[in-house]
Design an enzyme around this catalytic site. Sequence first.
Site, short mmCIF file in Angstrom:
data_model
loop_
_atom_site.label_atom_id
_atom_site.label_comp_id
_atom_site.label_asym_id
_atom_site.label_seq_id
_atom_site.Cartn_x
_atom_site.Cartn_y
_atom_site.Cartn_z
CB SER A 143 42.79 40.19 32.56
OG SER A 143 42.25 38.84 33.35
CE1 TYR A 156 46.98 37.35 30.49
CE2 TYR A 156 45.53 36.89 32.53
CZ TYR A 156 45.37 37.42 31.09
OH TYR A 156 44.35 37.58 30.29
CE LYS A 160 45.74 40.48 29.59
NZ LYS A 160 45.69 41.32 28.31
N1 LIG Z 1 39.32 34.44 27.55
C1 LIG Z 1 39.50 35.07 28.53
O1 LIG Z 1 38.92 34.30 29.65
C2 LIG Z 1 40.04 36.34 28.84
C3 LIG Z 1 39.81 36.97 30.04
C4 LIG Z 1 40.49 38.26 30.47
C5 LIG Z 1 41.32 38.76 29.34
N2 LIG Z 1 41.40 38.16 28.21
C6 LIG Z 1 42.26 38.77 27.16
O2 LIG Z 1 41.57 38.67 25.99
C7 LIG Z 1 42.60 38.75 24.94
C8 LIG Z 1 42.28 37.70 23.82
O3 LIG Z 1 42.18 36.39 24.41
P1 LIG Z 1 41.29 35.30 23.84
O4 LIG Z 1 40.67 34.53 25.15
O5 LIG Z 1 40.40 35.69 22.75
O6 LIG Z 1 42.33 34.24 23.20
P2 LIG Z 1 42.41 33.26 22.11
O7 LIG Z 1 40.92 32.85 21.67
O8 LIG Z 1 43.47 32.18 22.50
O9 LIG Z 1 43.10 34.07 20.63
C9 LIG Z 1 44.27 34.45 20.90
C10 LIG Z 1 44.41 35.56 19.42
O10 LIG Z 1 45.77 36.10 19.53
C11 LIG Z 1 46.78 35.55 18.67
N3 LIG Z 1 47.91 35.45 19.41
C12 LIG Z 1 48.55 34.80 20.29
N4 LIG Z 1 49.62 34.88 20.85
C13 LIG Z 1 50.09 35.88 19.80
C14 LIG Z 1 51.53 36.60 19.57
N5 LIG Z 1 52.34 36.51 20.20
N6 LIG Z 1 51.33 37.32 18.41
C15 LIG Z 1 50.45 37.51 17.76
N7 LIG Z 1 49.14 36.89 17.70
C16 LIG Z 1 48.85 36.37 18.83
C17 LIG Z 1 46.10 34.13 18.19
O11 LIG Z 1 46.44 33.65 16.89
P3 LIG Z 1 47.83 32.85 16.65
O12 LIG Z 1 47.87 31.94 17.77
O13 LIG Z 1 47.68 32.25 15.35
O14 LIG Z 1 48.78 33.85 16.94
C18 LIG Z 1 44.50 34.62 18.37
O15 LIG Z 1 44.13 35.26 17.07
C19 LIG Z 1 43.96 38.31 25.61
O16 LIG Z 1 44.61 39.81 25.88
C20 LIG Z 1 43.57 37.97 26.93
O17 LIG Z 1 44.72 38.02 27.97
C21 LIG Z 1 41.04 36.87 28.03
#
Ligand SMILES: NC(=O)c1ccc[n+]([C@@H]2O[C@H](COP(=O)([O-])OP(=O)(O)OC[C@H]3O[C@@H](n4cnc5c(N)ncnc54)[C@H](OP(=O)(O)O)[C@@H]3O)[C@@H](O)[C@H]2O)c1
Length: 251
Positions: A143, A156, A160
């Site tokens: 991130s 967090y 990262k």
């Molecule tokens: N969105 C952003 O702005 C952003 C920016 C920078 C980095 N990221 C990174 O991108 C990655 C994905 O994020 P996203 O935004 O796509 O999130 P999201 O839409 O909330 O999806 C998260 C996914 O991970 C699963 N999950 C969450 N906690 C879990 C756990 N403890 N064990 C197993 N599965 C788990 C969720 O399903 P369940 O709840 O059913 O487990 C879901 O499938 C993360 O590493 C996040 O830090 C996101």
Amino acid sequence: MTARRFDGKVAIVTGASRGIGLGVAQRLVDDGAKVVITARKTEALEAAVAELGPDNAVYVAGPADDTDHQDETVAKAIETFGGLDFLVNNTGINPTYGPMIEMDLAAGRKIFDVNVLGAVSWAQKAWAASLKENGGAIVNIASVAGQKPAPMIGMYGASKAAVIHVTQELSLELAPAVRVNAVAPAVVKTRFAGALYEGREEEVASAYPLKRLGVPEDIAGAVTFLLSQDAAWMTGQCLTIDGGLTLTGGV
Ligand SMILES: NC(=O)c1ccc[n+]([C@@H]2O[C@H](COP(=O)([O-])OP(=O)(O)OC[C@H]3O[C@@H](n4cnc5c(N)ncnc54)[C@H](OP(=O)(O)O)[C@@H]3O)[C@@H](O)[C@H]2O)c1
């Protein structure tokens, strides 16, 4: 049918029932790969597999930091699709918001367990079961919060930053058989980031030189590039995908 760049390849994408993980899984499938997706909740995983096509995808439900779940997922990839080539460490959590000085330490430990040690452990499992012998590639989702201080989400951000460092360490340890890279997104429109933009998307997007927030497809394009042969001479790198935001000094 024309050959696709990931024909015959098998990938595990963690945290892929929605958001960035599902976007990555979809792009892998579109380009010919078979995928095993993970998350905790079965219903969303079933829906995601239906979307990806049951011939292309299977799921294993479980917590990302559970080593039995990791073993089960790696075994499922090999049993179902006959191998394992790619690992996308996408699961990341951020259960706390506020100054680090007041942070609940149990929450901080959980962040590191899932985001950092989880990613390392998934890499260990994939390496031992297939990648060591057959080669492959790993991409870790970091991130922009890991590239400089991220007030109110400091632990967090620290996790990262550790993911970026772990990417570099593993890239040296696993070369030349396996390339290990990372991506560092700014705000991507998913449930995870909802609190950062919902109800004020235009205002938040106006700080981005490209004048919009990210969508999962933006990240999927970069992740699949890093997995592909087009990135054959890249390892240990972290690609920033941020609509230009970090150049302006913003996170
Ligand atoms: N969105 C952003 O702005 C952003 C920016 C920078 C980095 N990221 C990174 O991108 C990655 C994905 O994020 P996203 O935004 O796509 O999130 P999201 O839409 O909330 O999806 C998260 C996914 O991970 C699963 N999950 C969450 N906690 C879990 C756990 N403890 N064990 C197993 N599965 C788990 C969720 O399903 P369940 O709840 O059913 O487990 C879901 O499938 C993360 O590493 C996040 O830090 C996101």
